[in-house]
Scaffold this active site. Structure first.
Site: not given
Length: 841
Positions: A387, A468, A521, A523, A575, A673
């Protein structure tokens, strides 16, 4: 294959609005809007301690940059009146936010603000087609200003993205031509046909491409026919079940061809094959999906008992308790301080969030909002939206006082700069304090009860992205907790309900109207939280709550082993991603590596699912064929990364054009990392960035017709102090009452009362050498007095004591006078809503 002819009519400017309209800028010099008048009574002028170095460009700055680019990039032959994507032009401008290292030097030290830069996005036509390219321009514009390619914030190795077609403005014409070429079929099956003279006529049809990630280099598109639904705006509830596959390999729309058609579970190679099948006796027709009262979001006629009276509302008769510097967009409230800024792609972000004088979060803001569908037809089967490509900041329309926000809220305007013009979105952000219906804390003792009101500060905006409305909130609590929350409402993007024997759409949703099915779906809405808990040197840990069996000497010999539980800390050393733990069995905490509170505990903030309807989700689909590498951040709940000036964002709106080789590839950022600072041969200083997701697994049902409701779609993440201070910070600022009940004053009395035995109370006097009998006599006297007196109350914080007179507008604003939006754009979810026809007025 049929060649597509383009109809001869002028394309609607509303329907071909803007290709990459991303950047939104606040009007820091604008006069305050005429909303929340009561809130401004008696307000003292407030000035931020520092300049907002994150502020978006002013109209004058944007004008200067536009003029400078024409001179400095003369070799591009820029034009101010583009006619197509073959022209080179400045598409939009925004602030290039300063690097954190430079911003902190000013905010927490240096007297000079960092160098200011503008970011310019240009549409450039090159040998192999059109591109969107990024540049950076030094400010203010002087003889020493320079223009440089903006590359360091992208990890693709380039500052530009190729646009997959030259003719986005032709998409609308292609769709209308498809519908016109089979108008006999649509009239037979749908009872309607295309209206080329008035394409949005309520009794006509429209034909749109699937607005999904462009596969095979953008060379294939599926078009679907819709009814306009112009009376209700419910177009995404009105799919008509006829689909056309288009070979869009060429840059030129007039060269595109239709490859096949799809209807009710069957594929047809040509329109003639489709026509021939309709004439056969065994042809199965699907039910029509017609508009009607069922798509209306309002009922003006029903009057159930109670609707004749207005509901309760919140008022603010004494004015606001927060402080606001409108020019610098700076807010101060009960220990919290922060700067506000906006961008056309991502809307509102916060910077330099401090609590009790210590920085907690350097940056908190939206990165991307993904919705990914599943279904059994050519559109729903590959449907996804990123979006920010459509512009979640640019689509922040005016908020309605008394409804979107309390009537007493402060409302802020926003500006954005595109195609050499500055546009203003009035009253598109609101700021207000609110008191919850539930308490912050309470306790009933034997002879007393204490209650504390739960008052919080909210910064709110709403972005209307096609079907939406996303409401984004940043919420601040008195104890130092910060919450980011997203709520959604609007029309679902429905699927046509077929009548074929397989009924496979039942795998993906529910039958919700005669010719309409819902489509499941996800979100997944991504936020960046650059955590600076009492400084930049932070560590992330998983504090696990684990069962164990242990023998204690004080249990022996009766109990040889006790089944219990313990805390185990697991440092996050590289990470990685984290998912919300099963049974809430772990706490994710960001600790300061060096700073401790008075009790020797590391100062920290805990990251937890917030006040939504469930734990925020991540994407269900694995290795999405549509998304490619364009949104890998969506595959887990939370990511922990090193903070780098060269990695300011997890995504970019242009990822939509090339998701399989995106301009920002998140996998190159989250590359394991080390997060262990202080190691040799490594300059990592412990500065962490979290990327976290909110959202929902949405399986629309009949209750989503006509609109999805906000209270069933809310999702949030909270940042909660964890040993950050020595005690609960809300005690200093909360409003409440201590009610002393009738009874023994020795229990729960106020400090200094007769019979108070707490430290510092009347009976705790080190200099008093009374013997035991004297003390007992005092206790009996106090008890006797207690029996005679009535319950007492002491308030902490102010109470309403003066009379007041409030106008009716404080309860129900006069909206025809106070709502001043001049926006009348129609947003859509195709390329025309974001990526086409920017040269049309």
């Amino acid at each position: 294959m049929a060649t597509i002819s383009r109809p001869a009519y002028v394309l609607s400017a509303i329907l071909v609005f803007a290709i990459l309209t991303f950047i939104l800028l606040p009007n820091f010099n604008a006069e305050p809007p005429s909303l929340g008048t009561q809130a401004k009574k008696g307000r003292k002028e407030y000035t931020a301690p520092k300049q907002n170095v994150f502020a978006e460009l002013t109209a004058k700055e944007a004008e200067d940059v536009n003029e400078f680019l024409f001179e400095d990039l003369a070799h591009l032959n820029l034009t101010k009146t583009p006619k197509s994507n073959r022209d080179n032009f400045v598409f939009y401008l925004e602030t290039l936010r300063p690097n954190k290292t430079d911003a902190l030097a000013y905010l927490h030290g240096s007297s000079e603000p960092p160098q200011r830069w503008a970011k310019a996005i240009l549409s450039e036509y090159r040998d192999d087609g059109p591109y969107m390219a990024h540049y950076m321009v030094s400010l203010p514009i002087t003889s020493k200003s320079k223009t440089l390619p903006l590359t360091y914030v992208f990890n693709s190795g380039s500052n530009a993205v190729r646009i997959p077609t030259l003719d986005f403005d032709g998409l609308f014409g292609v769709g209308q031509s498809i519908a016109a070429n089979i108008s006999d079929i649509t009239l037979e099956l749908l009872g309607a046909e295309i209206n080329l003279e008035k394409p949005e006529a309520p009794d006509g049809l429209l034909c749109w491409p699937r607005p999904a990630g462009i596969e095979r280099g953008g060379q294939v598109m599926w078009f679907q026919i819709f009814k306009p639904g112009i009376a209700s705006g419910a177009r995404t509830l009105l799919p008509q079940g006829i689909y056309a596959k288009v070979d869009a390999n060429s840059l030129f729309a007039e060269e595109w061809t239709v490859e096949e058609y799809y209807y009710n579970g069957q594929l047809y190679d040509t329109a003639d094959d489709f026509r021939a099948a309709i004439k056969k006796s065994d042809f199965v027709r699907a039910p029509r999906n017609d508009d009607g009262p069922w798509t209306a979001t309002e009922d003006f006629d029903s009057q159930p008992d109670g609707r004749e009276l207005p509901p309760p509302v919140s008022v603010q008769p004494y004015g606001p308790r927060y402080k606001l510097d409108r020019k610098q967009q700076f807010v101060s409230w009960f220990g919290f301080e922060f700067f506000i800024t906006t961008a056309q792609a991502t809307g509102v972000s916060l910077f330099d969030v401090k609590f009790k004088g210590e920085r907690v979060v350097y940056e908190l803001g939206l990165q991307e909002a993904l919705s990914h569908y599943a279904g059994d037809d050519p559109v729903q089967g590959g449907l996804e939206f990123l979006d920010t490509f459509l512009g979640m900041g640019k689509l922040m329309f005016e908020l309605i006082p008394g409804y979107d926000c309390p009537a007493y809220a402060d409302f802020l305007d926003v500006q954005w700069h595109q195609l050499y013009e500055t546009n203003t979105l009035p009253n598109s952000i609101c700021l207000f304090e609110y008191t919850s219906d539930s308490l912050l804390s309470r306790h009933t003792a034997q002879y007393s009860v204490t209650t504390s009101r739960n008052t919080y500060l909210t910064l709110r905006s709403t972005s209307t992205v096609g079907n939406y409305d996303y409401t984004v909130e940043y919420i601040f609590y008195l104890d130092g907790t910060l919450e980011v929350k997203v709520r959604a409402s609007g029309f679902i993007f429905g699927a046509f309900y077929s009548a074929n024997s397989s009924k496979t759409e039942d795998l993906y949703g529910h039958h919700v109207n005669e010719g309409l099915a819902s489509s499941m779906h996800d979100h997944v809405i991504n936020f960046k939280a650059d955590m600076d808990v009492a400084g930049t040197a932070n560590d992330m840990v998983r504090l696990a709550i684990e069962p164990m069996t242990k023998s204690y000497p004080w249990d022996l010999p009766e109990i040889k082993q006790r089944n219990t539980m313990r805390l185990v800390e697991y440092p996050v050393t590289e990470e990685t991603f984290l998912d919300w733990p099963r049974n809430g069995g772990e706490m994710y905490i960001v600790y300061n590596s060096e700073e401790k509170n008075s009790w020797g505990e590391r100062k920290g903030y805990r990251v937890v699912p917030g006040t939504g309807i469930a734990s925020p989700p991540h994407l269900t689909i694995e290795n999405s064929t549509t998304l490619g590498d364009g949104a890998r951040w969506a595959e887990h709940d939370l990511w922990v990364l090193r903070r780098k000036d060269t990695e300011p964002r997890s995504a970019d709106p242009l990822n939509y054009f090339n998701p399989h080789d995106p301009i920002i590839d998140f996998t190159k950022m989250a590359n394991h990392e080390s997060l262990q600072h202080g190691e040799e041969d490594d300059d990592y200083d412990g500065d962490l960035t979290l990327y976290l997701n909110v959202g929902s697994h949405h399986v629309p049902h009949s209750g989503d017709i006509p609109n999805t409701l906000m209270h069933t779609s809310a999702s949030s993440v909270m940042f909660i102090p964890h040993n950050f201070l020595d005690r609960d910070a809300s005690r200093e600022s909360v409003q409440g009452v201590r009610l002393q009940l009738k009874g023994n004053g020795a229990s729960g009395g106020f400090p200094g009362d007769i019979g108070d035995t707490r430290p510092g109370g009347d009976d705790d006097d080190d200099d008093n050498n009374e013997d035991l009998k004297a003390r007992l006599r005092r206790r009996r006297r106090a008890t006797a007095l207690d029996k005679e007196r009535r319950p007492e109350a002491k308030y902490f914080g102010a109470t309403y004591e003066e009379g007041m007179k409030l106008g009716v507008e404080e309860f129900e604003p006069v909206l025809p006078q106070q709502y001043r939006s001049y926006e009348n754009r129609v947003t859509d979810l195709g390329f025309n809503g974001s990526a086409a026809g920017v040269w049309f007025k």
